[in-house]
Design a protein around this motif. Structure first.
Motif, PDB file in Angstrom:
ATOM      1  N   LEU A   1     -25.794  17.995 -19.279  1.00 41.50           N
ATOM      2  CA  LEU A   1     -24.889  17.984 -20.428  1.00 41.50           C
ATOM      3  C   LEU A   1     -23.487  17.493 -20.099  1.00 41.50           C
ATOM      4  O   LEU A   1     -22.716  17.169 -20.995  1.00 41.50           O
ATOM      5  CB  LEU A   1     -24.805  19.395 -21.028  1.00 41.50           C
TER       6      LEU A   1
ATOM      7  N   GLN B   1     -20.977  19.214 -19.185  1.00 33.91           N
ATOM      8  CA  GLN B   1     -19.996  20.163 -19.699  1.00 33.91           C
ATOM      9  C   GLN B   1     -19.906  21.345 -18.739  1.00 33.91           C
ATOM     10  O   GLN B   1     -20.887  21.709 -18.089  1.00 33.91           O
ATOM     11  CB  GLN B   1     -20.383  20.655 -21.095  1.00 33.91           C
TER      12      GLN B   1
ATOM     13  N   SER C   1     -21.408   8.199 -20.573  1.00 35.67           N
ATOM     14  CA  SER C   1     -21.010   8.977 -21.751  1.00 35.67           C
ATOM     15  C   SER C   1     -19.492   9.093 -21.842  1.00 35.67           C
ATOM     16  O   SER C   1     -18.911   8.934 -22.921  1.00 35.67           O
ATOM     17  CB  SER C   1     -21.635  10.372 -21.696  1.00 35.67           C
TER      18      SER C   1
ATOM     19  N   ARG D   1     -17.063   7.422 -24.904  1.00 32.78           N
ATOM     20  CA  ARG D   1     -16.129   8.204 -25.711  1.00 32.78           C
ATOM     21  C   ARG D   1     -14.718   7.636 -25.621  1.00 32.78           C
ATOM     22  O   ARG D   1     -14.013   7.505 -26.633  1.00 32.78           O
ATOM     23  CB  ARG D   1     -16.131   9.663 -25.262  1.00 32.78           C
TER      24      ARG D   1
ATOM     25  N   ARG E   1     -24.729   8.805 -24.662  1.00 33.87           N
ATOM     26  CA  ARG E   1     -23.758   9.830 -25.085  1.00 33.87           C
ATOM     27  C   ARG E   1     -24.318  10.697 -26.207  1.00 33.87           C
ATOM     28  O   ARG E   1     -24.186  11.931 -26.179  1.00 33.87           O
ATOM     29  CB  ARG E   1     -22.465   9.143 -25.540  1.00 33.87           C
TER      30      ARG E   1
ATOM     31  N   SER F   1     -26.817  13.209 -24.899  1.00 36.01           N
ATOM     32  CA  SER F   1     -26.133  14.294 -24.197  1.00 36.01           C
ATOM     33  C   SER F   1     -25.526  15.289 -25.176  1.00 36.01           C
ATOM     34  O   SER F   1     -25.642  16.508 -25.000  1.00 36.01           O
ATOM     35  CB  SER F   1     -25.036  13.716 -23.288  1.00 36.01           C
ATOM     36  N   GLU F   2     -24.889  14.791 -26.226  1.00 34.65           N
ATOM     37  CA  GLU F   2     -24.264  15.671 -27.209  1.00 34.65           C
ATOM     38  C   GLU F   2     -25.313  16.469 -27.986  1.00 34.65           C
ATOM     39  O   GLU F   2     -25.100  17.651 -28.293  1.00 34.65           O
ATOM     40  CB  GLU F   2     -23.394  14.849 -28.160  1.00 34.65           C
TER      41      GLU F   2
ATOM     42  N   ALA G   1     -26.481  19.215 -25.734  1.00 33.38           N
ATOM     43  CA  ALA G   1     -25.446  20.235 -25.579  1.00 33.38           C
ATOM     44  C   ALA G   1     -25.403  21.160 -26.792  1.00 33.38           C
ATOM     45  O   ALA G   1     -25.295  22.387 -26.657  1.00 33.38           O
ATOM     46  CB  ALA G   1     -24.084  19.578 -25.370  1.00 33.38           C
ATOM     47  N   THR G   2     -25.494  20.578 -27.987  1.00 31.24           N
ATOM     48  CA  THR G   2     -25.494  21.384 -29.209  1.00 31.24           C
ATOM     49  C   THR G   2     -26.716  22.292 -29.268  1.00 31.24           C
ATOM     50  O   THR G   2     -26.618  23.486 -29.590  1.00 31.24           O
ATOM     51  CB  THR G   2     -25.463  20.467 -30.448  1.00 31.24           C
TER      52      THR G   2
END
Length: 257
Positions: free
Chosen positions: A22, A24, A129, A133, A223, A226-227, A230-231
């Motif tokens: 992720l 993060q 990613s 962004r 990207r 990945s998002e 993550a969510t």
């Protein structure tokens, strides 16, 4: 260094560790369930819980091992304990973490290989990613396509930004651009002097302005994936934590009776 400062430093150290898929921080994702610091003795104890019982063992080990390493690098730590909770491979992983063993030694014949190649794969995805962004933000805020593809690392670092979002995106991208040479995500480190092109392909090649849209479409899919993950993980973890809290509460009430 006083106790609050050491606690803050230890928390910042584990905050440097990311979920490899992720990109993060484990602290931002809410994986840390226990965090204790004995500033006088120099002991730090951390427990972490992942979104599901079946999260990949290599990911779970990697995060625990990285946290132990970051904490062990602090000048004042004497004993570091990192434990994985509620996971199908927790016993084996926790023994490996306690013994400072490698993933291969921890999992033996069940390990499909070491972590070097896996780390490189996810560094590549994180790099792309972060690049996507930042590129999108800069283009939306007036930087031309021609300028974007011509910038060196030093140019990007020197560009005046006042927006907090832009500053954050640039900081994260440059941190990876400087720590991993594109084309080599094995962790060998940055070998440049700032004159290299800032935005490049995963192979380290410059991007022509006419090819920018196609490049961005490619890395946008990385990207977005990945998002999405993550969510999904955040929501699954929130449900799991509520279930754990409910179980703990019920057990406490039963003991009280």
């Amino acid at each position: 260094m006083n106790a609050p400062a050491r606690r803050a430093q230890a928390w910042a150290a584990i905050g440097e560790v990311t979920d490899p898929e992720l990109d993060q921080s484990v602290t931002e994702l809410g994986f840390i369930t226990e965090f204790e610091v004995d500033a006088i003795r120099g002991d730090v104890s951390v427990a972490y819980r992942l979104p599901t019982y079946w999260c990949a063992a290599n990911f779970a080990f990697m995060m625990g091992n990285d946290m132990a390493e970051r904490l062990g690098e602090l000048a004042w730590t004497q004993h570091v304990s990192v434990r994985l909770l509620d996971h199908f491979y927790a016993d084996e992983i926790n023994r490996g973490l306690a013994d400072n063993a490698s993933f291969q030694d921890t999992c033996g014949h069940e390990a499909s290989g070491g972590l070097t190649e896996l780390r490189a794969t996810f560094r590549y995805k994180a790099f792309m990613s972060r690049q996507e962004r930042l590129m999108g933000w800069l283009l939306a805020h007036g930087v031309s396509r021609e300028t974007l593809v011509a910038w060196t690392v030093a140019d990007l670092a020197a560009y005046t930004l006042t927006d907090a979002r832009g500053l954050h995106l640039r900081e994260r991208y440059l941190a990876m651009r400087r720590s991993h040479t594109p084309g080599d995500f094995s962790g060998q480190g940055y070998r440049g002097d700032g004159r290299e092109i800032a935005f490049v392909t995963a192979a380290g090649k410059a991007i022509a302005a006419d090819d920018l849209d196609a490049h961005r479409r490619h890395i946008q899919s990385i990207r977005m994936n990945s998002e999405f993950n993550a969510t999904l993980c955040s929501r699954v973890l929130a449900v799991r934590q509520r279930e754990v809290a409910s179980t703990d509460s019920a057990a406490g009430q039963a003991l009280a009776r």
